[in-house]
Write a protein that holds these residues in place. Structure first.
Motif, PDB file in Angstrom:
ATOM      1  N   TRP A  71       0.842  -1.200   0.000  1.00 32.60           N
ATOM      2  CA  TRP A  71       0.000   0.000   0.000  1.00 32.60           C
ATOM      3  C   TRP A  71       0.878   1.251   0.000  1.00 32.60           C
ATOM      4  N   GLY A  72       1.938   1.236   0.793  1.00 31.97           N
ATOM      5  CA  GLY A  72       2.860   2.362   0.823  1.00 31.97           C
ATOM      6  C   GLY A  72       3.516   2.593  -0.526  1.00 31.97           C
ATOM      7  N   GLN A  73       3.972   1.523  -1.155  1.00 33.61           N
ATOM      8  CA  GLN A  73       4.629   1.646  -2.461  1.00 33.61           C
ATOM      9  C   GLN A  73       3.683   2.210  -3.516  1.00 33.61           C
ATOM     10  N   VAL A  74       2.465   1.678  -3.529  1.00 36.20           N
ATOM     11  CA  VAL A  74       1.501   2.117  -4.539  1.00 36.20           C
ATOM     12  C   VAL A  74       1.069   3.561  -4.271  1.00 36.20           C
ATOM     13  N   ALA A  75       0.864   3.904  -3.012  1.00 44.63           N
ATOM     14  CA  ALA A  75       0.496   5.282  -2.672  1.00 44.63           C
ATOM     15  C   ALA A  75       1.612   6.242  -3.092  1.00 44.63           C
ATOM     16  N   GLU A  76       2.839   5.832  -2.861  1.00 45.55           N
ATOM     17  CA  GLU A  76       3.977   6.655  -3.260  1.00 45.55           C
ATOM     18  C   GLU A  76       3.997   6.830  -4.783  1.00 45.55           C
ATOM     19  N   GLN A  77       3.798   5.759  -5.521  1.00 45.95           N
ATOM     20  CA  GLN A  77       3.765   5.836  -6.990  1.00 45.95           C
ATOM     21  C   GLN A  77       2.632   6.733  -7.477  1.00 45.95           C
ATOM     22  N   ALA A  78       1.540   6.745  -6.730  1.00 51.66           N
ATOM     23  CA  ALA A  78       0.376   7.546  -7.109  1.00 51.66           C
ATOM     24  C   ALA A  78       0.500   8.998  -6.643  1.00 51.66           C
ATOM     25  N   GLY A  79       1.605   9.317  -5.970  1.00 49.56           N
ATOM     26  CA  GLY A  79       1.811  10.682  -5.502  1.00 49.56           C
ATOM     27  C   GLY A  79       1.072  11.028  -4.228  1.00 49.56           C
ATOM     28  N   GLN A  80       0.621  10.010  -3.509  1.00 47.93           N
ATOM     29  CA  GLN A  80      -0.108  10.230  -2.259  1.00 47.93           C
ATOM     30  C   GLN A  80       0.842  10.012  -1.089  1.00 47.93           C
ATOM     31  N   ARG A  81       1.691  11.018  -0.865  1.00 50.65           N
ATOM     32  CA  ARG A  81       2.769  10.925   0.108  1.00 50.65           C
ATOM     33  C   ARG A  81       2.260  10.643   1.527  1.00 50.65           C
ATOM     34  N   SER A  82       1.227  11.334   1.971  1.00 52.70           N
ATOM     35  CA  SER A  82       0.761  11.131   3.351  1.00 52.70           C
ATOM     36  C   SER A  82       0.225   9.713   3.558  1.00 52.70           C
ATOM     37  N   THR A  83      -0.461   9.173   2.558  1.00 52.48           N
ATOM     38  CA  THR A  83      -0.942   7.794   2.646  1.00 52.48           C
ATOM     39  C   THR A  83       0.232   6.828   2.676  1.00 52.48           C
ATOM     40  N   ALA A  84       1.234   7.085   1.843  1.00 57.34           N
ATOM     41  CA  ALA A  84       2.427   6.231   1.820  1.00 57.34           C
ATOM     42  C   ALA A  84       3.121   6.237   3.177  1.00 57.34           C
TER      43      ALA A  84
END
Length: 129
Positions: A81-94
């Motif tokens: 989830w962290g990796q995908v959130a990071e790829q999607a530009g959702q830093r706080s979620t990552a």
């Protein structure tokens, strides 16, 4: 039987993107698989594969969020989830997903890499606001 249908759907979606990376029906089929088999991490990760192949990692985030809410002790799922959130530009979620991973699996072989990513994301947060 439902799990088998979910796996069949995700396999079909992956075959679609293998043949045509931008196949419009691939993500729809993948998301359908998650609805059929929401507790199967392999199906959820299949959605990640399809969404990432189509340069749309954010499309996989709802399935990962749903999976981790039902499986709050699955460290591996939080790392994904962290990796995908990071790829999607959702830093706080990552950041939140990576922190949860480290709470659950502080001695995992991925922990040093996750800590490094967390430090990088935290630095970005302080320099970019």
């Amino acid at each position: 039987a439902r799990i088998d249908l979910g796996k069949a759907d995700i396999n079909y979606a992956q075959a679609l993107v293998a043949n045509d990376p931008q196949a419009a029906s691939a993500i729809t089929t993948a998301l359908k698989a998650a609805k059929v088999s929401p507790d199967d991490l392999d199906v959820v990760l299949g959605i990640v594969t399809v969404a990432s192949t189509q340069n749309n990692p954010g499309a996989a985030l709802p399935a990962l969020a749903a999976y981790t809410s039902r499986h709050p002790k699955d460290a591996q799922a939080f790392a994904y989830w962290g990796q995908v959130a990071e790829q999607a530009g959702q830093r706080s979620t990552a950041i939140l997903a990576y922190q949860r991973f480290l709470e659950l699996a502080p001695n995992d072989t991925l922990a040093p890499d996750i800590k490094s990513r967390l430090e990088q994301l935290s630095k970005q947060a302080t320099t970019t606001g």
